[in-house]
Design a protein around this motif. Sequence first.
Motif, PDB file in Angstrom:
ATOM      1  N   GLN A 110      12.427  -1.575   8.192  1.00 37.21           N
ATOM      2  CA  GLN A 110      11.989  -2.851   7.622  1.00 37.21           C
ATOM      3  C   GLN A 110      10.651  -2.714   6.892  1.00 37.21           C
ATOM      4  O   GLN A 110      10.442  -3.341   5.852  1.00 37.21           O
ATOM      5  CB  GLN A 110      11.886  -3.902   8.731  1.00 37.21           C
ATOM      6  N   ILE A 111       9.757  -1.888   7.445  1.00 38.13           N
ATOM      7  CA  ILE A 111       8.462  -1.672   6.786  1.00 38.13           C
ATOM      8  C   ILE A 111       8.661  -0.953   5.454  1.00 38.13           C
ATOM      9  O   ILE A 111       8.034  -1.300   4.437  1.00 38.13           O
ATOM     10  CB  ILE A 111       7.523  -0.849   7.697  1.00 38.13           C
ATOM     11  N   ALA A 112       9.547   0.040   5.439  1.00 41.03           N
ATOM     12  CA  ALA A 112       9.856   0.733   4.182  1.00 41.03           C
ATOM     13  C   ALA A 112      10.436  -0.239   3.162  1.00 41.03           C
ATOM     14  O   ALA A 112      10.104  -0.170   1.967  1.00 41.03           O
ATOM     15  CB  ALA A 112      10.829   1.880   4.449  1.00 41.03           C
ATOM     16  N   GLN A 113      11.263  -1.156   3.614  1.00 42.49           N
ATOM     17  CA  GLN A 113      11.861  -2.146   2.719  1.00 42.49           C
ATOM     18  C   GLN A 113      10.808  -3.095   2.154  1.00 42.49           C
ATOM     19  O   GLN A 113      10.892  -3.505   0.986  1.00 42.49           O
ATOM     20  CB  GLN A 113      12.937  -2.933   3.468  1.00 42.49           C
ATOM     21  N   ILE A 114       9.815  -3.448   2.957  1.00 41.24           N
ATOM     22  CA  ILE A 114       8.732  -4.322   2.484  1.00 41.24           C
ATOM     23  C   ILE A 114       8.010  -3.700   1.297  1.00 41.24           C
ATOM     24  O   ILE A 114       7.730  -4.367   0.288  1.00 41.24           O
ATOM     25  CB  ILE A 114       7.744  -4.622   3.632  1.00 41.24           C
ATOM     26  N   PHE A 115       7.694  -2.417   1.377  1.00 42.39           N
ATOM     27  CA  PHE A 115       7.004  -1.750   0.264  1.00 42.39           C
ATOM     28  C   PHE A 115       7.898  -1.657  -0.967  1.00 42.39           C
ATOM     29  O   PHE A 115       7.420  -1.749  -2.101  1.00 42.39           O
ATOM     30  CB  PHE A 115       6.531  -0.362   0.698  1.00 42.39           C
ATOM     31  N   LYS A 116       9.206  -1.477  -0.766  1.00 40.39           N
ATOM     32  CA  LYS A 116      10.125  -1.451  -1.900  1.00 40.39           C
ATOM     33  C   LYS A 116      10.149  -2.803  -2.601  1.00 40.39           C
ATOM     34  O   LYS A 116      10.143  -2.880  -3.829  1.00 40.39           O
ATOM     35  CB  LYS A 116      11.530  -1.072  -1.430  1.00 40.39           C
ATOM     36  N   GLU A 117      10.173  -3.879  -1.822  1.00 37.21           N
ATOM     37  CA  GLU A 117      10.207  -5.216  -2.408  1.00 37.21           C
ATOM     38  C   GLU A 117       8.904  -5.556  -3.119  1.00 37.21           C
ATOM     39  O   GLU A 117       8.922  -6.193  -4.178  1.00 37.21           O
ATOM     40  CB  GLU A 117      10.483  -6.239  -1.302  1.00 37.21           C
ATOM     41  N   MET A 118       7.791  -5.138  -2.565  1.00 41.71           N
ATOM     42  CA  MET A 118       6.497  -5.469  -3.164  1.00 41.71           C
ATOM     43  C   MET A 118       6.322  -4.844  -4.548  1.00 41.71           C
ATOM     44  O   MET A 118       5.657  -5.403  -5.410  1.00 41.71           O
ATOM     45  CB  MET A 118       5.354  -5.024  -2.253  1.00 41.71           C
ATOM     46  N   THR A 119       6.882  -3.662  -4.762  1.00 38.79           N
ATOM     47  CA  THR A 119       6.633  -2.948  -6.014  1.00 38.79           C
ATOM     48  C   THR A 119       7.571  -3.351  -7.143  1.00 38.79           C
ATOM     49  O   THR A 119       7.433  -2.863  -8.263  1.00 38.79           O
ATOM     50  CB  THR A 119       6.753  -1.428  -5.798  1.00 38.79           C
ATOM     51  N   THR A 120       8.522  -4.245  -6.879  1.00 40.75           N
ATOM     52  CA  THR A 120       9.417  -4.716  -7.932  1.00 40.75           C
ATOM     53  C   THR A 120       8.607  -5.433  -9.007  1.00 40.75           C
ATOM     54  O   THR A 120       7.912  -6.402  -8.738  1.00 40.75           O
ATOM     55  CB  THR A 120      10.482  -5.672  -7.358  1.00 40.75           C
ATOM     56  N   ASN A 121       8.691  -4.934 -10.223  1.00 43.96           N
ATOM     57  CA  ASN A 121       7.997  -5.501 -11.394  1.00 43.96           C
ATOM     58  C   ASN A 121       6.484  -5.280 -11.390  1.00 43.96           C
ATOM     59  O   ASN A 121       5.792  -5.816 -12.268  1.00 43.96           O
ATOM     60  CB  ASN A 121       8.284  -7.002 -11.549  1.00 43.96           C
ATOM     61  N   LEU A 122       5.944  -4.546 -10.437  1.00 42.24           N
ATOM     62  CA  LEU A 122       4.515  -4.241 -10.467  1.00 42.24           C
ATOM     63  C   LEU A 122       4.264  -3.061 -11.409  1.00 42.24           C
ATOM     64  O   LEU A 122       5.000  -2.067 -11.385  1.00 42.24           O
ATOM     65  CB  LEU A 122       3.993  -3.889  -9.070  1.00 42.24           C
ATOM     66  N   VAL A 123       3.227  -3.173 -12.214  1.00 43.59           N
ATOM     67  CA  VAL A 123       2.882  -2.115 -13.167  1.00 43.59           C
ATOM     68  C   VAL A 123       1.486  -1.595 -12.827  1.00 43.59           C
ATOM     69  O   VAL A 123       0.492  -2.275 -13.076  1.00 43.59           O
ATOM     70  CB  VAL A 123       2.907  -2.631 -14.614  1.00 43.59           C
ATOM     71  N   PRO A 124       1.391  -0.400 -12.242  1.00 41.52           N
ATOM     72  CA  PRO A 124       0.078   0.127 -11.856  1.00 41.52           C
ATOM     73  C   PRO A 124      -0.690   0.661 -13.057  1.00 41.52           C
ATOM     74  O   PRO A 124      -0.126   0.854 -14.142  1.00 41.52           O
ATOM     75  CB  PRO A 124       0.435   1.270 -10.897  1.00 41.52           C
ATOM     76  N   ASN A 125      -1.959   0.890 -12.860  1.00 45.59           N
ATOM     77  CA  ASN A 125      -2.774   1.559 -13.868  1.00 45.59           C
ATOM     78  C   ASN A 125      -2.363   3.040 -13.895  1.00 45.59           C
ATOM     79  O   ASN A 125      -2.453   3.716 -12.876  1.00 45.59           O
ATOM     80  CB  ASN A 125      -4.255   1.415 -13.488  1.00 45.59           C
ATOM     81  N   PRO A 126      -1.897   3.561 -15.034  1.00 43.68           N
ATOM     82  CA  PRO A 126      -1.411   4.953 -15.074  1.00 43.68           C
ATOM     83  C   PRO A 126      -2.451   5.981 -14.649  1.00 43.68           C
ATOM     84  O   PRO A 126      -2.092   7.057 -14.167  1.00 43.68           O
ATOM     85  CB  PRO A 126      -1.023   5.147 -16.547  1.00 43.68           C
ATOM     86  N   SER A 127      -3.723   5.660 -14.811  1.00 41.91           N
ATOM     87  CA  SER A 127      -4.767   6.623 -14.450  1.00 41.91           C
ATOM     88  C   SER A 127      -5.293   6.443 -13.031  1.00 41.91           C
ATOM     89  O   SER A 127      -6.188   7.165 -12.601  1.00 41.91           O
ATOM     90  CB  SER A 127      -5.939   6.524 -15.442  1.00 41.91           C
ATOM     91  N   ALA A 128      -4.727   5.473 -12.290  1.00 38.13           N
ATOM     92  CA  ALA A 128      -5.174   5.254 -10.909  1.00 38.13           C
ATOM     93  C   ALA A 128      -4.802   6.440 -10.034  1.00 38.13           C
ATOM     94  O   ALA A 128      -3.731   7.029 -10.196  1.00 38.13           O
ATOM     95  CB  ALA A 128      -4.542   3.978 -10.352  1.00 38.13           C
ATOM     96  N   TYR A 129      -5.697   6.805  -9.133  1.00 40.54           N
ATOM     97  CA  TYR A 129      -5.505   7.944  -8.219  1.00 40.54           C
ATOM     98  C   TYR A 129      -5.216   9.236  -8.987  1.00 40.54           C
ATOM     99  O   TYR A 129      -4.501  10.109  -8.513  1.00 40.54           O
ATOM    100  CB  TYR A 129      -4.372   7.648  -7.217  1.00 40.54           C
ATOM    101  N   ARG A 130      -5.781   9.336 -10.172  1.00 42.44           N
ATOM    102  CA  ARG A 130      -5.547  10.514 -11.008  1.00 42.44           C
ATOM    103  C   ARG A 130      -5.977  11.785 -10.305  1.00 42.44           C
ATOM    104  O   ARG A 130      -5.236  12.776 -10.284  1.00 42.44           O
ATOM    105  CB  ARG A 130      -6.303  10.359 -12.335  1.00 42.44           C
ATOM    106  N   ASP A 131      -7.165  11.777  -9.705  1.00 40.89           N
ATOM    107  CA  ASP A 131      -7.661  12.983  -9.025  1.00 40.89           C
ATOM    108  C   ASP A 131      -6.788  13.339  -7.827  1.00 40.89           C
ATOM    109  O   ASP A 131      -6.517  14.518  -7.578  1.00 40.89           O
ATOM    110  CB  ASP A 131      -9.118  12.780  -8.588  1.00 40.89           C
ATOM    111  N   VAL A 132      -6.368  12.307  -7.085  1.00 42.18           N
ATOM    112  CA  VAL A 132      -5.515  12.548  -5.915  1.00 42.18           C
ATOM    113  C   VAL A 132      -4.181  13.143  -6.354  1.00 42.18           C
ATOM    114  O   VAL A 132      -3.702  14.142  -5.796  1.00 42.18           O
ATOM    115  CB  VAL A 132      -5.286  11.241  -5.134  1.00 42.18           C
ATOM    116  N   LYS A 133      -3.566  12.554  -7.374  1.00 38.73           N
ATOM    117  CA  LYS A 133      -2.262  13.043  -7.844  1.00 38.73           C
ATOM    118  C   LYS A 133      -2.367  14.459  -8.395  1.00 38.73           C
ATOM    119  O   LYS A 133      -1.494  15.307  -8.145  1.00 38.73           O
ATOM    120  CB  LYS A 133      -1.725  12.102  -8.926  1.00 38.73           C
TER     121      LYS A 133
END
Length: 488
Positions: A400-423
């Motif tokens: 259910q927790i995994a499903q919550i994160f899937k639902e939250m990200t529907t139509n969300l557009v992150p900043n492409p450069s966010a967490y650049r150093d981490v990635k």
Amino acid sequence: MSIALNIEGPSHSPSRRASCRTDAWLQSLVTESMDKDSNQVTEPKVPRVPSEFRKIKENSDCYEPTVVSIGPYHHGKENLEEMEKLKAKMAGQFVKDSIEAAEEMYSKVKELVSDARKCYAEESTRQFDDEKFTQMMFLDGYFIVQVVFKQLQTQKLRKDEFASVTRDLFLLENQLPFQALIPLMRIYVTSGHYSAVERRTSSSKQSWSSERIDQEFKKTVQEDFFKKIHEIPLHRDSCWEKISNFLKSSRSKDTDTDFGLDFYHHLLEFFYFKFVYGKGKHTRESRSNRETTSWNRYYSVNELKNVGISFTPTNTSVFVDVKFRNTLLGGALRIPPLNIEDSTKSLLLNLAAYETCAGLYSAKCTSYICFMRSLIDKPEDVKELRSKGILRTTIGTDDQIAQIFKEMTTNLVPNPSAYRDVKNSVESYYRDTVKRWILQYKDPFSKAVVKYSFIFGIAVSAIQAYLAETKQRPGFGFCSCSNATLLH
């Protein structure tokens, strides 16, 4: 000799008439554009949730209040009537106990009614005349002050109702502009009816400046009220972490800016800058053309775990502050703990909606939600993060927790450069063939070492036992032979 231009003649042709109509239409576009520029309306300080957020069915309830309305957007809804009655009851008691302070607060709201209207979408305030709008602002403002100063606890509410009130006060469409709330709070504190100041000092509150009262209000909100929303789990820093945190705080001391309450538009924005934006210089940011974007694969928790990347919790208050640290033969993703409760999904989505409306290009919360979704692909990923103390869940199963994160990200557009150093660090580590080879053969190699070390140990022990036994035999050794020869 004069020449008369025959304007009427050519206009009778069909092509000429069509051309005139087209020109008129093009001209109308220019006129409409100029009108819009001259009458340009700025985004309200308390905006509506964008339509792209609301149209996701699984998330639609996250933007609706469940027990209490603040402001005009949800005022008058039938399911919220009980709390409206409680607001009136609490305000009535306040008027009875402190008539002068109540009249002063009401007069102050009346002075601000015109400016307060502009903080909301225009169509939402038309149904209220000035008197009705003033009454709504007064009741809502007094209610928020009572909640922040823990006076709502004197009312006979159930535990779940308290939790729902707190949840509703952090909805984007359920905000009271600080320009109306701050004057009410100042009058309330100086009236002596109740204040957090009483717990900290015995000095007269009447002599306090507005700035000092604001600071006390901020302390109360941050140290008491916000803890209900984001409580940092206990975590003991290592010696190296303590040294590192001390150095960071020393370096950032000069750049941290303590803004007054008037910097923030409302309570949700105050929370955002405290726990999402973090310390430092708060700015109404804009997109930087110099930012570069690097594209990397997304890896789930268990994929990263299998190549030697571990997950460790940190105790920073900024819950979006994810870091990557290289170790001798592996790596570690350092992620602040997140409490997954009934209101968590609602809070994160309203913060993301706020970012969109405020035009914050960094999109810190939106990018954080999407980054966590990239890590959480299956329930096993949730289980691993729970075991490390990064996700603290009080509701639902791992699935259910995994499903919550899937639902939250529907139509969300992150900043492409966010967490650049981490990635980049994760990608670089994932492609490091030497480390992956060591990790791949780590188990066979360690087994071989243990096996042959065990055999070597047995051999050494046998030799030592043999030597110890032979030393005890008579007539053996240089000394015994010498003594026998002397006797002859």
